[in-house]
Design an enzyme around this catalytic site. Structure first.
Site, PDB file in Angstrom:
ATOM      1  N   GLU A 114     -48.932 -10.819 -25.641  1.00  0.00           N
ATOM      2  CA  GLU A 114     -48.099 -11.741 -24.742  1.00  0.00           C
ATOM      3  C   GLU A 114     -47.675 -11.051 -23.794  1.00  0.00           C
ATOM      4  O   GLU A 114     -47.580 -10.140 -23.545  1.00  0.00           O
ATOM      5  CB  GLU A 114     -46.831 -12.078 -25.609  1.00  0.00           C
ATOM      6  CG  GLU A 114     -47.209 -12.940 -27.037  1.00  0.00           C
ATOM      7  CD  GLU A 114     -45.661 -12.913 -27.788  1.00  0.00           C
ATOM      8  OE1 GLU A 114     -44.706 -12.787 -27.264  1.00  0.00           O
ATOM      9  OE2 GLU A 114     -45.801 -13.211 -28.709  1.00  0.00           O
ATOM     10  N   LYS A 116     -45.080  -9.829 -20.877  1.00  0.00           N
ATOM     11  CA  LYS A 116     -43.759  -9.305 -20.990  1.00  0.00           C
ATOM     12  C   LYS A 116     -43.036  -9.727 -19.738  1.00  0.00           C
ATOM     13  O   LYS A 116     -43.240  -9.329 -18.781  1.00  0.00           O
ATOM     14  CB  LYS A 116     -43.723  -7.817 -21.263  1.00  0.00           C
ATOM     15  CG  LYS A 116     -42.285  -7.308 -21.202  1.00  0.00           C
ATOM     16  CD  LYS A 116     -42.421  -5.923 -21.751  1.00  0.00           C
ATOM     17  CE  LYS A 116     -41.110  -5.250 -22.084  1.00  0.00           C
ATOM     18  NZ  LYS A 116     -40.223  -5.343 -20.791  1.00  0.00           N
ATOM     19  N   ASP A 118     -40.184 -10.241 -17.188  1.00  0.00           N
ATOM     20  CA  ASP A 118     -38.917  -9.703 -16.867  1.00  0.00           C
ATOM     21  C   ASP A 118     -37.733 -10.451 -16.593  1.00  0.00           C
ATOM     22  O   ASP A 118     -37.488 -10.985 -15.316  1.00  0.00           O
ATOM     23  CB  ASP A 118     -39.639  -8.760 -15.689  1.00  0.00           C
ATOM     24  CG  ASP A 118     -38.644  -7.466 -15.453  1.00  0.00           C
ATOM     25  OD1 ASP A 118     -37.729  -7.338 -16.489  1.00  0.00           O
ATOM     26  OD2 ASP A 118     -38.596  -6.894 -14.307  1.00  0.00           O
ATOM     27  N   TYR A 227     -40.360 -16.661 -27.540  1.00  0.00           N
ATOM     28  CA  TYR A 227     -41.405 -15.723 -28.138  1.00  0.00           C
ATOM     29  C   TYR A 227     -41.151 -15.379 -29.411  1.00  0.00           C
ATOM     30  O   TYR A 227     -41.941 -14.742 -30.129  1.00  0.00           O
ATOM     31  CB  TYR A 227     -41.864 -14.554 -27.315  1.00  0.00           C
ATOM     32  CG  TYR A 227     -40.530 -13.715 -26.890  1.00  0.00           C
ATOM     33  CD1 TYR A 227     -39.832 -13.063 -27.942  1.00  0.00           C
ATOM     34  CD2 TYR A 227     -40.206 -13.804 -25.654  1.00  0.00           C
ATOM     35  CE1 TYR A 227     -38.749 -12.219 -27.626  1.00  0.00           C
ATOM     36  CE2 TYR A 227     -38.892 -12.970 -25.235  1.00  0.00           C
ATOM     37  CZ  TYR A 227     -38.312 -12.239 -26.135  1.00  0.00           C
ATOM     38  OH  TYR A 227     -37.446 -11.686 -25.875  1.00  0.00           O
ATOM     39  N   LYS A 315     -46.350  -1.160 -20.426  1.00  0.00           N
ATOM     40  CA  LYS A 315     -45.872  -1.443 -18.976  1.00  0.00           C
ATOM     41  C   LYS A 315     -46.919  -1.103 -17.755  1.00  0.00           C
ATOM     42  O   LYS A 315     -47.371  -0.094 -18.079  1.00  0.00           O
ATOM     43  CB  LYS A 315     -44.783  -0.739 -18.890  1.00  0.00           C
ATOM     44  CG  LYS A 315     -43.351  -1.077 -19.676  1.00  0.00           C
ATOM     45  CD  LYS A 315     -42.496  -1.730 -19.118  1.00  0.00           C
ATOM     46  CE  LYS A 315     -41.112  -1.351 -19.275  1.00  0.00           C
ATOM     47  NZ  LYS A 315     -39.908  -1.543 -18.446  1.00  0.00           N
ATOM     48  N   CYS A 409     -18.090   4.427  12.237  1.00  0.00           N
ATOM     49  CA  CYS A 409     -18.834   3.309  11.763  1.00  0.00           C
ATOM     50  C   CYS A 409     -19.868   2.838  12.652  1.00  0.00           C
ATOM     51  O   CYS A 409     -19.588   2.549  13.895  1.00  0.00           O
ATOM     52  CB  CYS A 409     -17.851   2.343  11.223  1.00  0.00           C
ATOM     53  SG  CYS A 409     -18.569   0.753  11.031  1.00  0.00           S
ATOM     54  N   CYS A 412     -18.354  -0.709  13.797  1.00  0.00           N
ATOM     55  CA  CYS A 412     -16.769  -1.089  14.496  1.00  0.00           C
ATOM     56  C   CYS A 412     -16.336   0.352  14.981  1.00  0.00           C
ATOM     57  O   CYS A 412     -15.208   0.248  15.594  1.00  0.00           O
ATOM     58  CB  CYS A 412     -16.117  -1.792  13.570  1.00  0.00           C
ATOM     59  SG  CYS A 412     -15.344  -0.476  12.370  1.00  0.00           S
ATOM     60  N   CYS A 427     -16.531   3.304   5.584  1.00  0.00           N
ATOM     61  CA  CYS A 427     -15.865   2.803   6.802  1.00  0.00           C
ATOM     62  C   CYS A 427     -14.302   2.443   6.633  1.00  0.00           C
ATOM     63  O   CYS A 427     -14.115   2.009   5.697  1.00  0.00           O
ATOM     64  CB  CYS A 427     -16.456   1.586   7.584  1.00  0.00           C
ATOM     65  SG  CYS A 427     -15.378   0.960   8.832  1.00  0.00           S
ATOM     66  N   CYS A 432     -13.327  -4.172  10.764  1.00  0.00           N
ATOM     67  CA  CYS A 432     -14.803  -3.873  10.691  1.00  0.00           C
ATOM     68  C   CYS A 432     -15.500  -5.335  10.710  1.00  0.00           C
ATOM     69  O   CYS A 432     -15.297  -5.876   9.489  1.00  0.00           O
ATOM     70  CB  CYS A 432     -15.265  -2.885   9.955  1.00  0.00           C
ATOM     71  SG  CYS A 432     -17.216  -2.736   9.952  1.00  0.00           S
TER      72      CYS A 432
HETATM   73  S1  IVH Z   1     -40.649  -9.274 -28.417  1.00  0.00           S
HETATM   74  C1  IVH Z   1     -38.290  -7.225 -31.707  1.00  0.00           C
HETATM   75  N1  IVH Z   1     -41.937 -10.660 -26.640  1.00  0.00           N
HETATM   76  O1  IVH Z   1     -38.604  -7.337 -23.248  1.00  0.00           O
HETATM   77  C2  IVH Z   1     -39.192  -7.822 -30.598  1.00  0.00           C
HETATM   78  N2  IVH Z   1     -39.970  -9.338 -26.002  1.00  0.00           N
HETATM   79  O2  IVH Z   1     -37.544  -4.321 -25.091  1.00  0.00           O
HETATM   80  C3  IVH Z   1     -38.309  -8.142 -29.543  1.00  0.00           C
HETATM   81  N3  IVH Z   1     -39.807  -9.631 -23.612  1.00  0.00           N
HETATM   82  O3  IVH Z   1     -35.348  -7.194 -24.845  1.00  0.00           O
HETATM   83  C4  IVH Z   1     -39.009  -8.633 -28.354  1.00  0.00           C
HETATM   84  N4  IVH Z   1     -41.256 -10.793 -23.046  1.00  0.00           N
HETATM   85  O4  IVH Z   1     -36.198  -9.432 -23.764  1.00  0.00           O
HETATM   86  C5  IVH Z   1     -40.718  -9.927 -26.915  1.00  0.00           C
HETATM   87  N5  IVH Z   1     -43.227 -11.863 -25.202  1.00  0.00           N
HETATM   88  C6  IVH Z   1     -42.119 -11.229 -25.395  1.00  0.00           C
HETATM   89  C7  IVH Z   1     -41.198 -10.640 -24.307  1.00  0.00           C
HETATM   90  C8  IVH Z   1     -40.329  -9.645 -24.824  1.00  0.00           C
HETATM   91  C9  IVH Z   1     -40.153 -10.203 -22.612  1.00  0.00           C
HETATM   92  C10 IVH Z   1     -38.353  -8.753 -23.420  1.00  0.00           C
HETATM   93  C11 IVH Z   1     -37.192  -9.012 -24.462  1.00  0.00           C
HETATM   94  C12 IVH Z   1     -36.844  -7.520 -24.992  1.00  0.00           C
HETATM   95  C13 IVH Z   1     -37.696  -6.737 -24.009  1.00  0.00           C
HETATM   96  C14 IVH Z   1     -38.410  -5.464 -24.774  1.00  0.00           C
END
Ligand code: IVH
Length: 669
Positions: A114, A116, A118, A227, A315, A409, A412, A427, A432
């Site tokens: 899947e 990830k 952010d 998810y 990552k 500063c 000012c 400052c 200011c």
């Molecule tokens: S699974 C135990 N799936 O990434 C399983 N996490 O540390 C936990 N995150 O805090 C999460 N997309 O907030 C999972 N498709 C995804 C995700 C996902 C984002 C975040 C989640 C978690 C952090 C991983």
């Protein structure tokens, strides 16, 4: 119409709205126009207004409801919300696969890959089809109850149709996030009103979900992808992939980019595929998540105290490039911090042009030995502004210039100083322009000079028009000057001038707190006002004298010293005095020390005073207010409908007092 047919009509409308809500917010496939949708909602609202007894919390009209919270309750997660172990290379994914095979002692393993996203991890709990609670991840064991705010997210269903499935109680987990466009809009709005910008969409999402007032959260178009599904009846599906399908069927928003992988090669294919493609999405994706598909296998693998053994995050490395530092400039933040910023020769990085990089502070510049003219390597993670990784020393020509922070500063020209132990220069000028709006807001705030009617919008106009350049200009304002401003009539102008005049009486401790001197909070201001007769006396006091005051630490002492050392500040104080602003303490000697050292806890609803008023009275008389009852508590002030603190006070035998008794002991009556 009789009551039962009205109820039917209302239910039908709710179902219709929920259906179109799902089409629009969850499936991105609306079937009707916004106008038609609004008409349906208007009809429902009208009926609910006529028959308020038929309103239920899960009605689509009730997404924003209830009072803003004072603080969030923390609640324990039924199952801890673990985080994922991070990896940054395919080798580490191979290791993960080996560990998994070993742990399972079998080769037949499927993975779900899947995106990830952010954002911010949250949990939603549904009972009998209704959303009953939403929490943040918190520390993984306990999270904050942010139900009201999560309900404002349109793609979070308030009600789920569980007729066909046995899911009486279940939990879904997912990621709350902002898409890029909405994130930009929010920062533009914040810039317009002088609020600090969010560094990235993740911070914006975390900030929005933790707002105390859902009426403000609703103005932020947050989104969610779910998810994870967990229920008491997990036998309904055997794999994570099926659970995700079920989530979709139930009406949850599930990210469409999910791949079922039969082997590691297929996982690698996903890693390669999304390496660049993730940038074409309109939200931040910082990696992929690889999960063992079969629940039976997940169960065997289990978890360490921090991470599940059946899932791992991959990552993507932050993108890097090199460019030249053309100049180093210094920005003054709204709180007076001086931040050096590198002006860069523009380069493209992660799909956008980069022309600046933050250098944080002078220590960072020294540590990395960054000079004007240097070639540097920069990196962009989730942040808008990239960071400097290192100087390419081998590219130095010898013409690079060493940079040093200014002594004054840049905005000012007041003196700057570096508070002991801190990395940032500040400052000292109260007037200011970079800080003026923020400082005026604090000056006028309730616990400072308490100037009612002087809100941030008005301050913005007064500063922009040049009508106020420092605190003392406030006291020169005339009704006619302000009556012409936007959203100001004669009446409100009159109220404002009256409130400003009234604030002249606020006295030493409030005025000192209002100056917004670093580290000088309410308590320190009180202590100082208790030891000196007036601001003037404090101004000419020696550092030693200030330092000798019990509870006044070296940081407060230093800030006070630099504040009064700045001539411009003294000029403002002199002007304030001339304009009739009281520089002396308004408390009589007796009242000042009456509650010296006494600890109070407040519980229940007070009727004669607000909590803030009581707190101020206690602090001003030398006492303290703490949040929990312990054996060190001297008094528990009890209002109507007291909470558990009242019970605790009884068991610990602490003095329990009501508001009348409080007035007596605090010397008010
Ligand atoms: S699974 C135990 N799936 O990434 C399983 N996490 O540390 C936990 N995150 O805090 C999460 N997309 O907030 C999972 N498709 C995804 C995700 C996902 C984002 C975040 C989640 C978690 C952090 C991983």
């Amino acid at each position: 119409m009789n009551k039962s047919s009205i109820r039917e009509r209302i239910n039908a409308l709710r179902e219709q709205i929920n259906y179109h809500n799902r089409k629009y917010y969850v499936e991105d496939a609306p079937l009707i126009s916004d106008y038609e949708y609004d008409q349906l909602t208007a009809k429902l609202k009208k009926l609910e207004k006529e028959y308020p007894e038929l309103i239920v919390p899960e009605s689509p009209t009730q997404r924003v409801g209830g009072e803003p919270a004072k603080e969030f309750k923390t609640v324990e997660h039924a199952v801890p919300m673990l985080s994922l172990d991070n990896t940054y290379s395919k080798e580490e994914i191979i290791d993960f696969d080996k560990r998994t095979r070993k742990g399972l002692d079998e080769d037949n393993i499927e993975y779900v890959v899947e995106l990830k996203v952010d954002g911010l991890g949250v949990s939603l709990i549904y009972k009998n089809g209704l959303l009953i609670r939403g929490t943040t991840r918190g520390d993984g064991v306990r999270g904050e109850d942010v139900t009201g705010n999560l309900k404002t997210i349109r793609s979070v269903p308030l009600k789920i149709n569980i007729n066909d499935v046995k899911l009486n109680l279940f939990e879904v987990r997912g990621e709350v996030y902002f898409n890029h466009l909405d994130f930009k809009k929010i920062n533009l709005q914040r810039e317009a009103v002088g609020e600090p910008l969010f560094a990235n969409p993740r911070n914006a999402a975390a900030g929005s979900i933790r707002l105390l007032n859902p009426r403000i959260t609703v103005l932020r178009p947050l989104k969610i992808f779910l998810y994870n599904l967990r229920s008491e009846n997990n036998g309904l599906f055997n794999t994570h992939f099926e659970a995700l399908k079920m989530l979709k069927t139930l009406g949850f928003r599930v990210n469409p980019n999910i791949a079922l992988c039969k082997n590691l090669n297929e996982v690698f294919h996903q890693i390669d595929k999304w390496q660049e493609k993730r940038r074409s999405l309109n939200y931040d994706v910082d990696g992929l998540v690889v999960k063992v598909n079969a629940f039976s296998q997940q169960y065997v693998l289990g978890a360490t105290s921090k991470h599940p053994r059946w899932a791992i995050a991959y990552k993507y490395p932050a993108e890097q490039t090199t460019t030249q530092v053309e100049d180093i400039m210094v920005q003054v933040g709204r709180t007076g911090s001086l931040t050096p910023v590198a002006k860069l020769k523009p380069v493209t990085l992660s799909g956008s042009t980069v022309a600046r990089a933050t250098l944080h502070n002078e220590d960072e510049i020294k540590r990395k030995d960054i000079r004007i003219g240097d070639m540097i390597a920069i990196e962009k993670g989730g942040e808008i502004i990239p960071k400097v990784l290192r100087v390419l020393f081998e590219k130095r020509s010898g013409n690079e210039k060493i940079f040093s922070m200014p002594k004054k500063c840049p905005v000012c020209s007041a003196g700057v100083y570096r508070p002991g132990g801190e990395a940032v220069l500040r400052c000292t000028g109260t007037a200011c322009p970079a800080q003026l709006k923020e400082r005026l807001q604090h000056f006028a705030s309730r616990k400072a000079m308490d100037i009612n009617h002087l809100g941030s919008q008005l301050i913005g106009q007064l500063v922009k028009k040049g009508m106020i350049k420092n605190f003392s200009d406030l006291y020169l304002l005339k009704q006619n000057d302000v009556a012409g401003l936007e959203r100001m009539g004669g009446k409100s102008a009159k109220n404002l001038i009256e409130a400003i005049n009234k604030s002249k009486k606020a006295g030493f401790n409030r005025l000192l707190f209002a100056f917004g001197i670093r580290h000088v909070g309410e308590r320190a201001a009180y202590l100082l006002s208790n030891n000196f007769s007036s601001i003037k006396e404090l101004k000419s006091a020696s550092k030693e004298k200030i330092a000798s005051i019990h509870e006044i630490g070296p940081k407060v002492c230093e800030s006070i010293f630099y504040f009064f050392a700045e001539k411009k500040n003294v000029q403002v104080i002199n002007k304030l005095e001339k304009l009739g602003v009281n520089m002396e303490s308004i408390l009589n000697k007796k009242q000042k020390n009456l509650l010296q050292g006494k600890q109070f806890v407040l519980t229940g609803t007070l009727t004669k005073y607000s909590r803030d008023e009581v707190k101020e009275l206690i602090i001003n008389a030398g006492g303290r207010v703490t949040s929990s009852v312990t054996k060190n508590t001297d008094y528990v002030l009890v209002g109507e409908k007291p909470g558990s603190k009242y019970e605790k006070a009884k068991t610990l035998n602490i003095n329990i007092i009501n508001e009348e008794a409080f007035e007596k002991i605090s010397g008010l009556f």
